[in-house]
Design a protein around this motif. Sequence first.
Motif, PDB file in Angstrom:
ATOM      1  N   LEU A 160       2.498 -18.518 -21.372  1.00 58.13           N
ATOM      2  CA  LEU A 160       2.352 -20.036 -21.721  1.00 58.13           C
ATOM      3  C   LEU A 160       2.781 -20.738 -20.504  1.00 58.13           C
ATOM      4  O   LEU A 160       1.985 -21.679 -20.266  1.00 58.13           O
ATOM      5  N   ARG A 161       3.888 -20.452 -19.728  1.00 56.30           N
ATOM      6  CA  ARG A 161       4.238 -21.093 -18.420  1.00 56.30           C
ATOM      7  C   ARG A 161       3.259 -21.194 -17.715  1.00 56.30           C
ATOM      8  O   ARG A 161       2.787 -22.416 -17.009  1.00 56.30           O
ATOM      9  N   LEU A 162       2.530 -19.861 -17.247  1.00 53.44           N
ATOM     10  CA  LEU A 162       1.501 -19.654 -16.413  1.00 53.44           C
ATOM     11  C   LEU A 162       0.357 -20.565 -16.717  1.00 53.44           C
ATOM     12  O   LEU A 162      -0.262 -21.505 -15.787  1.00 53.44           O
ATOM     13  N   ARG A 163      -0.158 -20.418 -17.759  1.00 56.03           N
ATOM     14  CA  ARG A 163      -1.324 -21.377 -18.476  1.00 56.03           C
ATOM     15  C   ARG A 163      -1.084 -22.778 -18.198  1.00 56.03           C
ATOM     16  O   ARG A 163      -1.835 -23.533 -17.639  1.00 56.03           O
ATOM     17  N   LEU A 164       0.128 -23.304 -18.461  1.00 57.26           N
ATOM     18  CA  LEU A 164       0.482 -24.758 -18.273  1.00 57.26           C
ATOM     19  C   LEU A 164       0.496 -25.111 -16.705  1.00 57.26           C
ATOM     20  O   LEU A 164       0.018 -26.099 -16.436  1.00 57.26           O
ATOM     21  N   ASP A 165       1.260 -24.143 -16.125  1.00 58.53           N
ATOM     22  CA  ASP A 165       1.329 -24.444 -14.577  1.00 58.53           C
ATOM     23  C   ASP A 165      -0.253 -24.535 -13.869  1.00 58.53           C
ATOM     24  O   ASP A 165      -0.343 -25.513 -13.260  1.00 58.53           O
ATOM     25  N   GLY A 166      -1.039 -23.698 -14.407  1.00 57.39           N
ATOM     26  CA  GLY A 166      -2.443 -23.760 -13.974  1.00 57.39           C
ATOM     27  C   GLY A 166      -3.102 -24.809 -14.188  1.00 57.39           C
ATOM     28  O   GLY A 166      -3.853 -25.504 -13.397  1.00 57.39           O
ATOM     29  N   ALA A 167      -2.772 -25.485 -15.483  1.00 55.65           N
ATOM     30  CA  ALA A 167      -3.617 -26.703 -15.789  1.00 55.65           C
ATOM     31  C   ALA A 167      -3.127 -27.852 -14.974  1.00 55.65           C
ATOM     32  O   ALA A 167      -3.923 -28.652 -14.553  1.00 55.65           O
ATOM     33  N   HIS A 168      -1.733 -27.855 -14.551  1.00 60.18           N
ATOM     34  CA  HIS A 168      -1.356 -28.936 -13.998  1.00 60.18           C
ATOM     35  C   HIS A 168      -1.662 -28.786 -12.575  1.00 60.18           C
ATOM     36  O   HIS A 168      -2.138 -29.963 -12.081  1.00 60.18           O
ATOM     37  N   VAL A 169      -1.852 -27.771 -11.773  1.00 57.68           N
ATOM     38  CA  VAL A 169      -2.137 -27.639 -10.469  1.00 57.68           C
ATOM     39  C   VAL A 169      -3.769 -28.067 -10.153  1.00 57.68           C
ATOM     40  O   VAL A 169      -3.974 -28.641  -9.449  1.00 57.68           O
ATOM     41  N   ALA A 170      -4.381 -27.663 -11.481  1.00 61.65           N
ATOM     42  CA  ALA A 170      -5.830 -28.097 -11.324  1.00 61.65           C
ATOM     43  C   ALA A 170      -5.962 -29.536 -11.399  1.00 61.65           C
ATOM     44  O   ALA A 170      -6.673 -30.193 -10.734  1.00 61.65           O
ATOM     45  N   GLY A 171      -5.285 -30.353 -12.474  1.00 62.43           N
ATOM     46  CA  GLY A 171      -5.331 -31.459 -12.578  1.00 62.43           C
ATOM     47  C   GLY A 171      -5.026 -32.317 -11.337  1.00 62.43           C
ATOM     48  O   GLY A 171      -5.576 -33.136 -10.872  1.00 62.43           O
ATOM     49  N   GLU A 172      -3.904 -31.712 -10.711  1.00 65.67           N
ATOM     50  CA  GLU A 172      -3.363 -32.527  -9.444  1.00 65.67           C
ATOM     51  C   GLU A 172      -4.198 -32.435  -8.419  1.00 65.67           C
ATOM     52  O   GLU A 172      -4.464 -33.279  -7.394  1.00 65.67           O
ATOM     53  N   ALA A 173      -4.619 -31.320  -8.005  1.00 68.54           N
ATOM     54  CA  ALA A 173      -5.586 -30.811  -6.958  1.00 68.54           C
ATOM     55  C   ALA A 173      -6.829 -31.672  -7.202  1.00 68.54           C
ATOM     56  O   ALA A 173      -7.259 -32.024  -5.853  1.00 68.54           O
ATOM     57  N   THR A 174      -7.549 -31.597  -8.257  1.00 69.77           N
ATOM     58  CA  THR A 174      -8.624 -32.382  -8.170  1.00 69.77           C
ATOM     59  C   THR A 174      -8.390 -33.782  -8.081  1.00 69.77           C
ATOM     60  O   THR A 174      -9.348 -34.464  -7.476  1.00 69.77           O
ATOM     61  N   ARG A 175      -7.219 -34.153  -8.227  1.00 73.48           N
ATOM     62  CA  ARG A 175      -7.104 -35.874  -8.043  1.00 73.48           C
ATOM     63  C   ARG A 175      -7.169 -35.947  -6.740  1.00 73.48           C
ATOM     64  O   ARG A 175      -7.181 -36.948  -6.409  1.00 73.48           O
ATOM     65  N   LEU A 176      -6.309 -35.161  -6.127  1.00 76.70           N
ATOM     66  CA  LEU A 176      -5.956 -35.268  -4.864  1.00 76.70           C
ATOM     67  C   LEU A 176      -7.111 -35.011  -3.864  1.00 76.70           C
ATOM     68  O   LEU A 176      -7.458 -35.827  -2.830  1.00 76.70           O
ATOM     69  N   GLU A 177      -7.994 -34.230  -4.311  1.00 85.80           N
ATOM     70  CA  GLU A 177      -9.330 -34.186  -3.667  1.00 85.80           C
ATOM     71  C   GLU A 177     -10.407 -35.650  -3.843  1.00 85.80           C
ATOM     72  O   GLU A 177     -10.530 -35.819  -2.578  1.00 85.80           O
ATOM     73  N   VAL A 178     -10.401 -36.094  -4.922  1.00 84.88           N
ATOM     74  CA  VAL A 178     -10.989 -37.385  -5.049  1.00 84.88           C
ATOM     75  C   VAL A 178     -10.495 -38.532  -4.199  1.00 84.88           C
ATOM     76  O   VAL A 178     -10.938 -39.210  -3.574  1.00 84.88           O
ATOM     77  N   THR A 179      -9.118 -38.320  -4.093  1.00 88.20           N
ATOM     78  CA  THR A 179      -8.381 -39.457  -3.365  1.00 88.20           C
ATOM     79  C   THR A 179      -8.571 -39.132  -1.859  1.00 88.20           C
ATOM     80  O   THR A 179      -8.952 -40.332  -1.178  1.00 88.20           O
ATOM     81  N   VAL A 180      -8.306 -38.003  -1.394  1.00 89.88           N
ATOM     82  CA  VAL A 180      -8.920 -37.965   0.071  1.00 89.88           C
ATOM     83  C   VAL A 180     -10.428 -38.070   0.451  1.00 89.88           C
ATOM     84  O   VAL A 180     -10.776 -38.562   1.545  1.00 89.88           O
ATOM     85  N   CYS A 181     -11.303 -38.186  -0.536  1.00 92.65           N
ATOM     86  CA  CYS A 181     -12.449 -38.136  -0.214  1.00 92.65           C
ATOM     87  C   CYS A 181     -13.047 -39.753  -0.309  1.00 92.65           C
ATOM     88  O   CYS A 181     -14.165 -40.031   0.036  1.00 92.65           O
ATOM     89  N   GLY A 182     -12.112 -40.465  -0.890  1.00 94.18           N
ATOM     90  CA  GLY A 182     -12.282 -42.013  -0.761  1.00 94.18           C
ATOM     91  C   GLY A 182     -13.333 -42.488  -1.973  1.00 94.18           C
ATOM     92  O   GLY A 182     -13.607 -41.764  -2.708  1.00 94.18           O
ATOM     93  N   GLY A 183     -14.099 -43.365  -1.454  1.00 97.71           N
ATOM     94  CA  GLY A 183     -15.392 -43.801  -2.535  1.00 97.71           C
ATOM     95  C   GLY A 183     -16.225 -42.845  -2.867  1.00 97.71           C
ATOM     96  O   GLY A 183     -16.716 -42.650  -3.875  1.00 97.71           O
ATOM     97  N   ALA A 184     -16.470 -41.903  -1.720  1.00 94.31           N
ATOM     98  CA  ALA A 184     -17.486 -41.040  -2.114  1.00 94.31           C
ATOM     99  C   ALA A 184     -17.123 -39.798  -3.032  1.00 94.31           C
ATOM    100  O   ALA A 184     -17.937 -39.487  -4.044  1.00 94.31           O
ATOM    101  N   GLY A 185     -15.741 -39.730  -3.544  1.00 92.94           N
ATOM    102  CA  GLY A 185     -15.218 -38.968  -4.476  1.00 92.94           C
ATOM    103  C   GLY A 185     -15.761 -39.690  -5.918  1.00 92.94           C
ATOM    104  O   GLY A 185     -15.599 -39.019  -6.931  1.00 92.94           O
ATOM    105  N   TYR A 186     -15.741 -40.934  -5.719  1.00 95.29           N
ATOM    106  CA  TYR A 186     -16.016 -41.787  -6.960  1.00 95.29           C
ATOM    107  C   TYR A 186     -17.474 -41.549  -7.512  1.00 95.29           C
ATOM    108  O   TYR A 186     -17.722 -42.081  -8.587  1.00 95.29           O
ATOM    109  N   LEU A 187     -18.599 -41.153  -6.644  1.00 95.41           N
ATOM    110  CA  LEU A 187     -19.810 -40.787  -7.138  1.00 95.41           C
ATOM    111  C   LEU A 187     -19.876 -39.633  -8.077  1.00 95.41           C
ATOM    112  O   LEU A 187     -19.450 -38.696  -7.962  1.00 95.41           O
ATOM    113  N   ALA A 188     -20.663 -40.212  -9.107  1.00 99.08           N
ATOM    114  CA  ALA A 188     -20.480 -39.205 -10.421  1.00 99.08           C
ATOM    115  C   ALA A 188     -20.939 -37.874 -10.113  1.00 99.08           C
ATOM    116  O   ALA A 188     -20.629 -36.880 -10.490  1.00 99.08           O
TER     117      ALA A 188
END
Length: 361
Positions: free
Chosen positions: A301-329
């Motif tokens: 259960l801990r692994l599954r929760l950690d995995g979801a957290h890492v994925a959420g934060e990594a995808t958010r960081l990716e759009v952040t460093v992409c700037g406006g281009a990351g906001y393109l749907a």
Amino acid sequence: MSAGHTAAEVRGPAPGAPAVLEPLREEFFRNAAQVDCGERDTRPGLRLLGEHDVLALGAPGNRDGHLPEAVRLIEEIAASCMSSAFSLWAQRMVIEFLELAAHSAAAREVLPGLRSGELVGCTAMASALRDVSGIEEVPVRARRVDGGLVLDGPIRWASNLFPGAVVVLPVHLGGEDRAVVCLRTTDAGVRVHDAPTLMALGATASSAVTLSGVRVPSGNVLTEDLPGFVQRFRPTFLLLQTALCSGLAGQSLRGVTPRLGGLNAVFADDAAALEARHASVRGRLLTYAAAPSTASVAELLRLRLDGAHVAGEATRLEVTVCGGAGYLAGSPANRRLREAAFLPVQSPTEGQLRWELSKYA
Ligand SMILES: Cc1cc2nc3c(=O)[nH]c(=O)nc-3n(C[C@H](O)[C@H](O)[C@H](O)COP(=O)(O)OP(=O)(O)OC[C@H]3O[C@@H](n4cnc5c(N)ncnc54)[C@H](O)[C@@H]3O)c2cc1C
């Protein structure tokens, strides 16, 4: 700055991915945008994987020792296209359930088609996990009749609800009695609701089902021991869900690394911390997959929760460093952000995971 990624970037570092996936990975990446906007559904991808005989790796319970390969397969597909990976996860879990009940007539009948991808599998087992954890009773009611069961009630959500799909679900027989059964979406009395518009995963045929007087022959009853059945499939269920998280996170982090120059150097520490957490998730994932019965429920259960957290934060960081281009749907970074938003609501939800883990604290 472009948020688009070339297919070459999809050649991820996941070491030890099944060799057969190499020529497939670009195919899933190439189709990802079309799948994301619903122009193409996930069935051709399942058939392609079936042709390569990789849909049943490690089923059931890592009996053949190939569960780590199943993990890598799902990681790699999730890195290219989460919708396809999610459909694959559902297909793989239905194969797991039926392999665990290989004595049943239904399993013998449909397993070959599921393994080849000619039949699609749908797992409607979220309510089984909630019932066994004491959160909420299974909502589909079953009554015994001569030769089987008759079912009535709702399936709130399920995916891969394509015409003719094999659906595995828990049913409530009254009192403490439960069963797990399988049926087809085309059976009399099964109404699959129109799929709603989703934030992502729109190509996975995800919607609700209403069952009205559906007759299920006794050969379709996989077990009447719901807690025992959950105990047997839960490690595979959680590990392969974590593979969805890990694959998606890894791909986003690969999108982050080349964008950490100049002003974006301020994100280097965040990226390094996420890389370390991703490595921890992958390390545990592959270790547990090699010996699933040795991991405790809390560790899974801990692994599954950690995995979801890492994925959420990594995808958010990716759009952040992409700037406006990351906001393109339509950009891959944006698609991954939307795909990751599913992980905390996939059963066991983040709320359920935290609640269950609090009991082990
Ligand atoms: C696109 C999509 C595809 C899906 N595909 C599948 C599938 O293939 N198979 C499948 O089985 N399921 C599937 N699901 C369902 C999924 O696995 C979850 O069960 C579902 O998303 C949980 O949402 P819910 O609103 O039903 O949650 P609920 O369980 O009703 O929870 C809603 C909120 O209430 C909280 N909550 C829950 N119980 C309690 C309580 N007792 N007291 C207080 N708060 C509570 C939760 O933490 C959450 O915050 C899918 C869902 C979606 C959105």
